[in-house]
Write an enzyme that holds these catalytic residues in place. Structure first.
Site, PDB file in Angstrom:
ATOM      1  N   TYR A   1       0.829  -1.203   0.000  1.00 12.72           N
ATOM      2  CA  TYR A   1       0.000   0.000   0.000  1.00 12.72           C
ATOM      3  C   TYR A   1       0.860   1.248   0.000  1.00 12.72           C
ATOM      4  O   TYR A   1       2.085   1.177   0.168  1.00 12.72           O
ATOM      5  CB  TYR A   1      -0.946  -0.009   1.211  1.00 12.72           C
TER       6      TYR A   1
ATOM      7  N   ARG B   1       8.158   4.031  -4.750  1.00  9.17           N
ATOM      8  CA  ARG B   1       8.205   3.094  -3.611  1.00  9.17           C
ATOM      9  C   ARG B   1       7.173   1.987  -3.788  1.00  9.17           C
ATOM     10  O   ARG B   1       7.428   0.833  -3.428  1.00  9.17           O
ATOM     11  CB  ARG B   1       7.985   3.843  -2.298  1.00  9.17           C
TER      12      ARG B   1
ATOM     13  N   ARG C   1      -7.715 -20.626  -1.042  1.00  8.20           N
ATOM     14  CA  ARG C   1      -6.683 -20.379  -0.045  1.00  8.20           C
ATOM     15  C   ARG C   1      -5.537 -21.394  -0.155  1.00  8.20           C
ATOM     16  O   ARG C   1      -5.748 -22.597   0.044  1.00  8.20           O
ATOM     17  CB  ARG C   1      -7.252 -20.411   1.385  1.00  8.20           C
TER      18      ARG C   1
ATOM     19  N   HIS D   1      -1.023 -20.998   0.342  1.00  7.35           N
ATOM     20  CA  HIS D   1       0.058 -20.022   0.507  1.00  7.35           C
ATOM     21  C   HIS D   1       0.736 -19.701  -0.828  1.00  7.35           C
ATOM     22  O   HIS D   1       1.072 -18.562  -1.110  1.00  7.35           O
ATOM     23  CB  HIS D   1       1.114 -20.547   1.490  1.00  7.35           C
TER      24      HIS D   1
ATOM     25  N   LYS E   1       6.437  -1.931   2.042  1.00  6.04           N
ATOM     26  CA  LYS E   1       5.247  -1.310   2.633  1.00  6.04           C
ATOM     27  C   LYS E   1       4.082  -2.288   2.492  1.00  6.04           C
ATOM     28  O   LYS E   1       3.202  -2.147   1.640  1.00  6.04           O
ATOM     29  CB  LYS E   1       4.959   0.046   1.966  1.00  6.04           C
TER      30      LYS E   1
ATOM     31  N   GLU F   1      12.920   2.842  13.637  1.00  3.61           N
ATOM     32  CA  GLU F   1      11.906   3.839  13.233  1.00  3.61           C
ATOM     33  C   GLU F   1      10.768   3.786  14.230  1.00  3.61           C
ATOM     34  O   GLU F   1      10.905   3.163  15.285  1.00  3.61           O
ATOM     35  CB  GLU F   1      11.423   3.552  11.805  1.00  3.61           C
TER      36      GLU F   1
ATOM     37  N   LEU G   1      11.250   1.382   6.863  1.00  6.83           N
ATOM     38  CA  LEU G   1      10.611   1.837   5.637  1.00  6.83           C
ATOM     39  C   LEU G   1      11.330   3.081   5.125  1.00  6.83           C
ATOM     40  O   LEU G   1      11.568   4.008   5.905  1.00  6.83           O
ATOM     41  CB  LEU G   1       9.141   2.185   5.912  1.00  6.83           C
TER      42      LEU G   1
HETATM   43  N1  PMP Z   1       7.804   3.873   8.771  1.00  5.59           N
HETATM   44  C1  PMP Z   1       6.641   3.223   8.897  1.00  5.59           C
HETATM   45  C2  PMP Z   1       6.618   1.877   9.546  1.00  5.59           C
HETATM   46  C3  PMP Z   1       5.435   3.801   8.415  1.00  5.59           C
HETATM   47  O1  PMP Z   1       4.267   3.152   8.511  1.00  5.59           O
HETATM   48  C4  PMP Z   1       5.501   5.101   7.832  1.00  5.59           C
HETATM   49  C5  PMP Z   1       4.243   5.798   7.370  1.00  5.59           C
HETATM   50  N2  PMP Z   1       3.661   5.153   6.317  1.00  5.59           N
HETATM   51  C6  PMP Z   1       6.741   5.730   7.725  1.00  5.59           C
HETATM   52  C7  PMP Z   1       7.873   5.087   8.201  1.00  5.59           C
HETATM   53  C8  PMP Z   1       6.871   7.108   7.106  1.00  5.59           C
HETATM   54  O2  PMP Z   1       6.843   7.031   5.718  1.00  5.59           O
HETATM   55  P1  PMP Z   1       6.312   8.253   4.817  1.00  5.59           P
HETATM   56  O3  PMP Z   1       7.121   9.440   5.198  1.00  5.59           O
HETATM   57  O4  PMP Z   1       6.562   7.810   3.438  1.00  5.59           O
HETATM   58  O5  PMP Z   1       4.860   8.419   5.147  1.00  5.59           O
END
Ligand code: PMP
Length: 284
Positions: free
Chosen positions: A30, A49, A97, A99, A144, A176, A200
């Site tokens: 997403y 991304r 279903r 995997h 993501k 993060e 991310l």
């Molecule tokens: N890390 C994670 C785990 C997130 O969910 C997000 C927000 N989507 C971010 C970092 C920040 O990413 P962005 O600046 O692209 O929204």
């Protein structure tokens, strides 16, 4: 109004089959794109991304970039708010279903728009609280993925503690936030964890470093230890919806002076200026 597999419709009319692999396995990716005054912000970065996430889960991108831009533009038009949070999701579609990937795949494509809720004036003025927790997620945090159960549980820890975010530590180092990237300021220098499979690659993270570079604000991209976090002058989180937000308490203790710091103020100003400039250029 939402978009689902070729059609725009009210959200109440949108149904996803029970066998969608997004529902059964969290087998999808997403993006969340902020929209200011009806203009998607840093859309190129988000679509790039998205492609990287799709490549990582070996799912063919159902649309060329132009088509994505067209769908997103139309959805923005169909929704009322000037400022929107645009969500898009692609899953590996509907199949019995199992995997293993289905022999043929028709991805499910879903887009929706919500009102964009940026940080409040009070949050910018006073900052928010955060806690730390062990980063117990998988080793592909750069994807993501819609499979967000660990992030959901980690974020809830913050809410339970009356805080806004959980900052994650893996092997004693900051990765993060549960739904954000994190920065530390130490001796006036912005520290940013290096991009890797453990975080991310945030679009806002990139913009913060871009603005720091362009405006001679000192920064270093390197690992940040738990001890450095505890002694930090400032800590911030960044994301597309929260922009840059100062963390003023960590695990119940003040960060630095317990107030949003001068480097935050500078970066927040640069960020708002940049946004205004992009919007002026787009409407000129
Ligand atoms: N890390 C994670 C785990 C997130 O969910 C997000 C927000 N989507 C971010 C970092 C920040 O990413 P962005 O600046 O692209 O929204």
């Amino acid at each position: 109004m939402i978009y689902l597999n070729g059609e725009f419709m009210p959200i109440e009319k949108a149904f996803i089959p029970g066998l969608d692999r997004g529902f059964i396995f969290g087998d999808g990716v997403y993006e969340v794109i902020p929209v200011y005054s009806r203009l998607p912000f840093r859309l190129g970065g988000h679509l790039e991304r998205l492609q990287a996430s799709l490549d990582s889960i070996r799912l063919h991108n159902p649309h060329a970039e132009d088509k994505w831009r067209q769908l997103i533009g139309r959805l923005i038009e169909l929704n009322e708010p000037e400022d929107q949070s645009l969500y898009l999701q692609v899953t590996r579609g509907v199949a019995r279903r199992d995997h293993a990937f289905p022999a043929t795949t028709t991805p499910t494509v879903f887009l929706m728009s919500n009102p964009l809720l940026p940080p409040t004036a009070n949050q910018i003025e006073n900052g928010v609280g955060a806690i730390t927790a062990p980063d117990n997620r998988w080793l592909r945090c750069d994807v993501k993925s819609t499979a967000l159960l660990p992030n959901v549980l980690l974020r809830q820890l913050a809410i339970d503690a009356g805080c806004a975010e959980t900052l994650l530590l893996r092997d004693g180092q900051l990765t993060e936030g549960a739904a954000s990237n994190a920065f530390v300021v130490s001796n006036g220098i912005i520290l940013a964890p290096p991009k890797s499979n453990l975080m991310l690659p945030g679009i806002t993270y990139d913009l913060v470093l871009e603005l720091a570079e362009a405006n001679d604000v000192a920064y270093e991209v390197r690992n940040i230890t738990e001890t450095e976090m505890a002694k930090a002058d400032e800590i911030w989180i960044t994301s597309s919806s929260r922009e840059i937000l100062p963390i003023t308490t960590l695990n119940g203790k003040p960060v630095g002076g317990g107030r949003p710091g001068p480097v935050f103020q500078r970066m927040h100003g640069l960020y708002q200026e940049y946004k205004a400039q992009v919007m002026r250029a787009a409407t000129a």
